[in-house]
Design a protein around this motif. Structure first.
Motif, short mmCIF file in Angstrom:
data_model
loop_
_atom_site.label_atom_id
_atom_site.label_comp_id
_atom_site.label_asym_id
_atom_site.label_seq_id
_atom_site.Cartn_x
_atom_site.Cartn_y
_atom_site.Cartn_z
N MET A 48 0.83 -1.20 0.00
CA MET A 48 0.00 0.00 0.00
C MET A 48 0.87 1.26 0.00
O MET A 48 0.67 2.16 -0.82
CB MET A 48 -0.92 -0.03 1.21
CG MET A 48 -1.81 1.19 1.37
SD MET A 48 -1.09 2.56 2.30
CE MET A 48 -0.62 1.80 3.81
N LEU A 49 1.86 1.33 0.88
CA LEU A 49 2.71 2.52 0.93
C LEU A 49 3.57 2.65 -0.32
O LEU A 49 3.78 3.75 -0.83
CB LEU A 49 3.60 2.49 2.17
CG LEU A 49 2.92 2.95 3.45
CD1 LEU A 49 3.83 2.74 4.65
CD2 LEU A 49 2.48 4.39 3.36
N LEU A 50 4.07 1.54 -0.83
CA LEU A 50 4.85 1.59 -2.06
C LEU A 50 3.98 2.06 -3.22
O LEU A 50 4.42 2.85 -4.06
CB LEU A 50 5.46 0.23 -2.36
CG LEU A 50 6.34 0.15 -3.61
CD1 LEU A 50 7.51 1.12 -3.50
CD2 LEU A 50 6.84 -1.26 -3.83
N SER A 51 2.74 1.63 -3.26
CA SER A 51 1.81 2.05 -4.32
C SER A 51 1.53 3.55 -4.24
O SER A 51 1.53 4.25 -5.25
CB SER A 51 0.49 1.28 -4.21
OG SER A 51 0.70 -0.09 -4.37
N VAL A 52 1.30 4.05 -3.03
CA VAL A 52 1.05 5.48 -2.83
C VAL A 52 2.27 6.29 -3.29
O VAL A 52 2.15 7.28 -4.01
CB VAL A 52 0.71 5.78 -1.36
CG1 VAL A 52 0.82 7.27 -1.05
CG2 VAL A 52 -0.69 5.30 -1.04
N ASN A 53 3.45 5.86 -2.89
CA ASN A 53 4.66 6.59 -3.24
C ASN A 53 4.97 6.50 -4.73
O ASN A 53 5.45 7.47 -5.33
CB ASN A 53 5.84 6.11 -2.42
CG ASN A 53 5.72 6.53 -0.97
OD1 ASN A 53 4.99 7.45 -0.65
ND2 ASN A 53 6.43 5.86 -0.10
N THR A 54 4.68 5.37 -5.34
CA THR A 54 4.91 5.24 -6.77
C THR A 54 3.93 6.10 -7.55
O THR A 54 4.33 6.82 -8.48
CB THR A 54 4.80 3.76 -7.20
OG1 THR A 54 5.77 3.00 -6.46
CG2 THR A 54 5.05 3.58 -8.68
N LEU A 55 2.65 6.07 -7.18
CA LEU A 55 1.66 6.92 -7.83
C LEU A 55 2.00 8.39 -7.63
O LEU A 55 1.98 9.19 -8.57
CB LEU A 55 0.26 6.62 -7.27
CG LEU A 55 -0.86 7.52 -7.77
CD1 LEU A 55 -1.06 7.37 -9.28
CD2 LEU A 55 -2.16 7.21 -7.03
N GLY A 56 2.35 8.77 -6.41
CA GLY A 56 2.72 10.16 -6.14
C GLY A 56 3.94 10.60 -6.92
O GLY A 56 4.01 11.73 -7.42
N SER A 57 4.92 9.72 -7.06
CA SER A 57 6.13 10.04 -7.83
C SER A 57 5.80 10.22 -9.30
O SER A 57 6.31 11.14 -9.96
CB SER A 57 7.18 8.93 -7.66
OG SER A 57 7.62 8.87 -6.34
N ALA A 58 4.94 9.36 -9.84
CA ALA A 58 4.53 9.48 -11.24
C ALA A 58 3.79 10.80 -11.46
O ALA A 58 4.05 11.52 -12.44
CB ALA A 58 3.66 8.30 -11.65
N LEU A 59 2.88 11.13 -10.56
CA LEU A 59 2.13 12.38 -10.70
C LEU A 59 3.03 13.60 -10.52
O LEU A 59 2.86 14.61 -11.21
CB LEU A 59 0.97 12.41 -9.70
CG LEU A 59 -0.13 11.40 -9.96
CD1 LEU A 59 -1.15 11.40 -8.82
CD2 LEU A 59 -0.82 11.66 -11.29
N GLY A 83 3.60 16.40 -2.36
CA GLY A 83 4.48 16.24 -1.22
C GLY A 83 3.72 15.73 -0.01
O GLY A 83 4.22 14.90 0.76
N GLY A 84 2.49 16.18 0.16
CA GLY A 84 1.65 15.68 1.25
C GLY A 84 1.09 14.29 0.98
O GLY A 84 0.79 13.54 1.90
N PHE A 85 0.94 13.96 -0.29
CA PHE A 85 0.37 12.66 -0.67
C PHE A 85 1.37 11.52 -0.46
O PHE A 85 1.01 10.47 0.07
CB PHE A 85 -0.08 12.70 -2.13
CG PHE A 85 -0.71 11.42 -2.60
CD1 PHE A 85 -2.00 11.09 -2.22
CD2 PHE A 85 -0.03 10.56 -3.43
CE1 PHE A 85 -2.59 9.91 -2.64
CE2 PHE A 85 -0.61 9.38 -3.87
CZ PHE A 85 -1.89 9.05 -3.48
N THR A 86 2.62 11.73 -0.86
CA THR A 86 3.61 10.66 -0.71
C THR A 86 4.00 10.53 0.76
O THR A 86 3.82 11.45 1.55
CB THR A 86 4.86 10.93 -1.56
OG1 THR A 86 5.39 12.21 -1.21
CG2 THR A 86 4.54 10.89 -3.04
N SER A 87 4.54 9.38 1.10
CA SER A 87 4.81 9.10 2.50
C SER A 87 6.06 8.25 2.65
O SER A 87 6.00 7.13 3.13
CB SER A 87 3.61 8.39 3.13
OG SER A 87 3.84 8.17 4.48
N TYR A 88 7.19 8.77 2.21
CA TYR A 88 8.43 8.01 2.35
C TYR A 88 8.83 7.86 3.80
O TYR A 88 9.46 6.89 4.19
CB TYR A 88 9.55 8.66 1.54
CG TYR A 88 9.41 8.36 0.07
CD1 TYR A 88 9.89 7.18 -0.45
CD2 TYR A 88 8.75 9.24 -0.77
CE1 TYR A 88 9.74 6.87 -1.78
CE2 TYR A 88 8.60 8.94 -2.11
CZ TYR A 88 9.09 7.75 -2.61
OH TYR A 88 8.93 7.46 -3.92
#
Length: 147
Positions: A48-59, A83-88
């Protein structure tokens, strides 16, 4: 030889855009990840976190490629919202615990699992960001926009 650093003045007028965008991005991530909150070191939590970060990085790549030098739009969408969406920061501690749980009692297996996880956590969002930038530049060129 001396190295000089020039200080870039803070553009305080952008701060409200960044804060508002960050709040919207964090809210979107929270709503998207609510079924998994708080993320744990399970495979589903990491995915889930990897998906959020990958989607956020693409966007983020798409935004940076498409909006060019429009500073306000980049501040709101890029620095703020995405920046608020991704969660590294949430992903890093999980990546430290997950290999230990996945490998059991084998330190070598834990190290190998952690290394593979680290590579995936870096490579997948990087590739997504690169694809986003390239797509954003293409969109910008087709619109006749500036890069």
């Amino acid at each position: 030889m001396t190295v000089r650093f020039e200080r870039t003045p803070i553009r305080w007028g952008l701060l409200p855009l960044i804060v508002l965008g960050g709040a919207i991005g964090a809210l979107a991530r929270g709503l998207l990840t609510l079924p998994f909150d708080p993320p744990d070191a399970s495979v589903s939590g990491l995915v889930m976190l990897l998906s959020v970060n990958t989607l956020g990085s693409a966007l983020l790549g798409l935004v940076n490629g498409a909006v060019g030098d429009r500073v306000r739009l980049r501040a709101f969408l890029g620095t703020g919202m995405l920046g608020g969406f991704t969660s590294y920061s949430a992903l890093a501690p999980l990546l430290g615990v997950w290999p230990l749980r996945a490998a059991g009692d084998s330190p070598g297996a834990a190290a190998f699992t952690g290394l593979i996880g680290l590579i995936v956590v870096i490579a997948l969002p990087f590739a997504a960001a690169l694809a986003g930038v390239l797509l954003g530049r293409r969109i910008s060129r087709e619109r006749g926009g500036r890069e």
